[in-house]
Scaffold this motif. Sequence first.
Motif, PDB file in Angstrom:
ATOM      1  N   UNK A   1       0.837  -1.206   0.000  1.00  0.00           N
ATOM      2  CA  UNK A   1       0.000   0.000   0.000  1.00  0.00           C
ATOM      3  C   UNK A   1       0.873   1.258   0.000  1.00  0.00           C
ATOM      4  N   UNK A   2       1.885   1.274   0.891  1.00  0.00           N
ATOM      5  CA  UNK A   2       2.767   2.453   0.979  1.00  0.00           C
ATOM      6  C   UNK A   2       3.567   2.617  -0.313  1.00  0.00           C
ATOM      7  N   UNK A   3       4.101   1.506  -0.833  1.00  0.00           N
ATOM      8  CA  UNK A   3       4.860   1.556  -2.090  1.00  0.00           C
ATOM      9  C   UNK A   3       3.998   2.134  -3.213  1.00  0.00           C
ATOM     10  N   UNK A   4       2.718   1.739  -3.228  1.00  0.00           N
ATOM     11  CA  UNK A   4       1.853   2.205  -4.319  1.00  0.00           C
ATOM     12  C   UNK A   4       1.626   3.715  -4.221  1.00  0.00           C
ATOM     13  N   UNK A   5       1.847   4.289  -3.038  1.00  0.00           N
ATOM     14  CA  UNK A   5       1.754   5.755  -2.878  1.00  0.00           C
ATOM     15  C   UNK A   5       3.113   6.429  -3.057  1.00  0.00           C
ATOM     16  N   UNK A   6       4.114   5.681  -3.538  1.00  0.00           N
ATOM     17  CA  UNK A   6       5.424   6.276  -3.814  1.00  0.00           C
ATOM     18  C   UNK A   6       6.335   6.324  -2.601  1.00  0.00           C
ATOM     19  N   UNK A   7       5.932   5.653  -1.513  1.00  0.00           N
ATOM     20  CA  UNK A   7       6.734   5.695  -0.285  1.00  0.00           C
ATOM     21  C   UNK A   7       7.597   4.437  -0.169  1.00  0.00           C
ATOM     22  N   UNK A   8       8.845   4.631   0.284  1.00  0.00           N
ATOM     23  CA  UNK A   8       9.728   3.493   0.567  1.00  0.00           C
ATOM     24  C   UNK A   8       9.385   2.996   1.970  1.00  0.00           C
ATOM     25  N   UNK A   9       9.887   1.790   2.286  1.00  0.00           N
ATOM     26  CA  UNK A   9       9.549   1.189   3.589  1.00  0.00           C
ATOM     27  C   UNK A   9      10.796   0.573   4.199  1.00  0.00           C
ATOM     28  N   UNK A  10      10.858   0.550   5.537  1.00  0.00           N
ATOM     29  CA  UNK A  10      11.795  -0.338   6.215  1.00  0.00           C
ATOM     30  C   UNK A  10      10.967  -1.166   7.195  1.00  0.00           C
ATOM     31  N   UNK A  11      11.155  -2.489   7.160  1.00  0.00           N
ATOM     32  CA  UNK A  11      10.328  -3.387   7.976  1.00  0.00           C
ATOM     33  C   UNK A  11      11.068  -3.811   9.233  1.00  0.00           C
ATOM     34  N   UNK A  12      10.353  -3.757  10.359  1.00  0.00           N
ATOM     35  CA  UNK A  12      10.920  -4.137  11.658  1.00  0.00           C
ATOM     36  C   UNK A  12      10.083  -5.270  12.233  1.00  0.00           C
ATOM     37  N   UNK A  13      10.697  -6.459  12.357  1.00  0.00           N
ATOM     38  CA  UNK A  13       9.990  -7.550  13.038  1.00  0.00           C
ATOM     39  C   UNK A  13      10.193  -7.338  14.528  1.00  0.00           C
ATOM     40  N   UNK A  14       9.138  -6.884  15.202  1.00  0.00           N
ATOM     41  CA  UNK A  14       9.268  -6.419  16.586  1.00  0.00           C
ATOM     42  C   UNK A  14       9.879  -7.456  17.526  1.00  0.00           C
ATOM     43  N   UNK A  15      10.721  -6.974  18.432  1.00  0.00           N
ATOM     44  CA  UNK A  15      11.352  -7.842  19.421  1.00  0.00           C
ATOM     45  C   UNK A  15      12.558  -7.133  19.995  1.00  0.00           C
ATOM     46  N   UNK A  16      12.826  -7.339  21.274  1.00  0.00           N
ATOM     47  CA  UNK A  16      13.996  -6.743  21.928  1.00  0.00           C
ATOM     48  C   UNK A  16      14.187  -7.403  23.275  1.00  0.00           C
ATOM     49  N   UNK A  17      15.331  -7.147  23.907  1.00  0.00           N
ATOM     50  CA  UNK A  17      15.639  -7.656  25.247  1.00  0.00           C
ATOM     51  C   UNK A  17      15.482  -9.172  25.352  1.00  0.00           C
ATOM     52  N   UNK A  18      15.940  -9.889  24.331  1.00  0.00           N
ATOM     53  CA  UNK A  18      15.864 -11.357  24.347  1.00  0.00           C
ATOM     54  C   UNK A  18      16.956 -11.888  25.276  1.00  0.00           C
ATOM     55  N   UNK A  19      16.577 -12.791  26.190  1.00  0.00           N
ATOM     56  CA  UNK A  19      17.550 -13.249  27.194  1.00  0.00           C
ATOM     57  C   UNK A  19      17.963 -14.716  27.010  1.00  0.00           C
ATOM     58  N   UNK A  20      17.360 -15.416  26.042  1.00  0.00           N
ATOM     59  CA  UNK A  20      17.770 -16.815  25.840  1.00  0.00           C
ATOM     60  C   UNK A  20      18.210 -17.029  24.392  1.00  0.00           C
TER      61      UNK A  20
ATOM     62  N   UNK B   1       8.566  -8.819  -4.353  1.00  0.00           N
ATOM     63  CA  UNK B   1       8.883  -7.650  -5.191  1.00  0.00           C
ATOM     64  C   UNK B   1       8.453  -6.330  -4.576  1.00  0.00           C
ATOM     65  N   UNK B   2       8.490  -6.223  -3.255  1.00  0.00           N
ATOM     66  CA  UNK B   2       8.128  -4.958  -2.608  1.00  0.00           C
ATOM     67  C   UNK B   2       9.399  -4.138  -2.360  1.00  0.00           C
ATOM     68  N   UNK B   3       9.228  -2.819  -2.203  1.00  0.00           N
ATOM     69  CA  UNK B   3      10.381  -1.947  -1.936  1.00  0.00           C
ATOM     70  C   UNK B   3      10.489  -1.746  -0.432  1.00  0.00           C
ATOM     71  N   UNK B   4      11.367  -2.549   0.195  1.00  0.00           N
ATOM     72  CA  UNK B   4      11.522  -2.447   1.652  1.00  0.00           C
ATOM     73  C   UNK B   4      12.916  -2.882   2.065  1.00  0.00           C
ATOM     74  N   UNK B   5      13.519  -2.094   2.963  1.00  0.00           N
ATOM     75  CA  UNK B   5      14.741  -2.524   3.630  1.00  0.00           C
ATOM     76  C   UNK B   5      14.320  -3.116   4.985  1.00  0.00           C
ATOM     77  N   UNK B   6      15.294  -3.391   5.863  1.00  0.00           N
ATOM     78  CA  UNK B   6      14.936  -3.948   7.172  1.00  0.00           C
ATOM     79  C   UNK B   6      15.629  -3.172   8.290  1.00  0.00           C
ATOM     80  N   UNK B   7      14.998  -3.191   9.459  1.00  0.00           N
ATOM     81  CA  UNK B   7      15.564  -2.562  10.660  1.00  0.00           C
ATOM     82  C   UNK B   7      15.428  -3.544  11.811  1.00  0.00           C
ATOM     83  N   UNK B   8      16.398  -3.537  12.727  1.00  0.00           N
ATOM     84  CA  UNK B   8      16.337  -4.490  13.846  1.00  0.00           C
ATOM     85  C   UNK B   8      17.078  -3.946  15.062  1.00  0.00           C
ATOM     86  N   UNK B   9      16.871  -4.648  16.189  1.00  0.00           N
ATOM     87  CA  UNK B   9      17.548  -4.263  17.428  1.00  0.00           C
ATOM     88  C   UNK B   9      18.525  -5.378  17.824  1.00  0.00           C
ATOM     89  N   UNK B  10      19.713  -4.981  18.283  1.00  0.00           N
ATOM     90  CA  UNK B  10      20.716  -6.003  18.603  1.00  0.00           C
ATOM     91  C   UNK B  10      20.342  -6.835  19.829  1.00  0.00           C
TER      92      UNK B  10
END
Length: 310
Positions: free
Chosen positions: A47-66, A88-97
């Motif tokens: 949907x965002x791509x079709x409006x000319x917007x780029x995306x970065x996708x974040x699969x939520x998660x943080x503070x993993x202890x195991x 074929x979507x226009x998306x980069x990725x973002x994550x937390x260490x």
Amino acid sequence: MLRSLILYLAQAAWAKNLIMRIGLARRTAHRFVAGDTLEEAIAATRQLNSNGLEVTLDHLGESVTDETGALQATQDYLELLDAIAHNGIRATTSLKLTQLGLDIREDLCLSNMRAILEKAKATGNHVTIDMESSDYTDATLHVYRTLRNENSFDNVGIVIQAYLYRSEDDMKALAAEGAFVRLCKGAYKEPPDRAFPDKADVDANFVHLVEQFLTPEACAAGAYLGIATHDEKMIKASIAHIKQHNVPYENFEFQMLYGIRSRLQQQLRDDGYKVRVYVPYGTQWYPYFMRRLAERPANIVFFVSNLFRR
Ligand code: FDA
């Protein structure tokens, strides 16, 4: 005071257990989160791509202890990178260490990052490392630089927060290294000896860091800036600098969060600027949602008043 309380609750396990059970919290969170599943994230991206917007996708998660959790998060990112390529979507990725095991062992986090960056390279993608609280700044920069110095990984970037005093030095070094930096104001609870307590000082530093980073020398060295803010004053000041110094369009973009100031995103796009929307998805929405509440008192008022209206 209210911001501090909400950011404290963002970390508290008891609050997480309580609030995640409230249906209204989940529905409110979905204003900022594309959905629980990868399919929903892909649909939002289309949907965002079709409006000319780029995306970065974040699969939520943080503070993993195991370790198992960190390996699972890595798998999820490998699957995400494949899905971006196949759809074929226009998306980069973002994550937390801390999602990939930084709290367990640095070498575990590094090996997970290597697997993700290899896959990102093979699929022509890019990974930006989010910045967590200032307890992690040194460790995050260390992992980032270790990976960058392994010659094959030029597809990794890092976030810097304007509220930290140290960011001026960090940005100077990153500009000279020709880095990909996402500059934001900063979303965590920080002590006054590490971060500007006053918003006016954070805003002034944000503009200063944009101007300091986007120089002809840094641009020639390949530096790239994601100007990550919804604040029109920050955006106007950045555009003024860009125009005055003829900063090439290949060296910057604007970035905003999913569900926040969508009209401004579109307006900037219509004005000819590259705009990327940070789209989070997944079931681990609690801390992300709480940080969004903390940013804007009106969000808290809306949430709490609806809670009592039920
Ligand atoms: P500011 O808070 O002054 O808000 C300006 C205007 O934007 C407000 O007046 C309001 O209209 C709107 N707005 C802002 N937040 C809103 C909200 N939650 N709900 C509704 N409206 C809102 N932080 C961090 O510490 N580490 C990170 O890795 C990242 N990553 C990141 C990526 C991207 C792409 C963005 C845009 C932001 C981040 N952040 C982040 C969050 C960032 O630090 C900051 O907390 C928020 O962007 C809010 O700050 P603004 O710059 O928008 O300004």
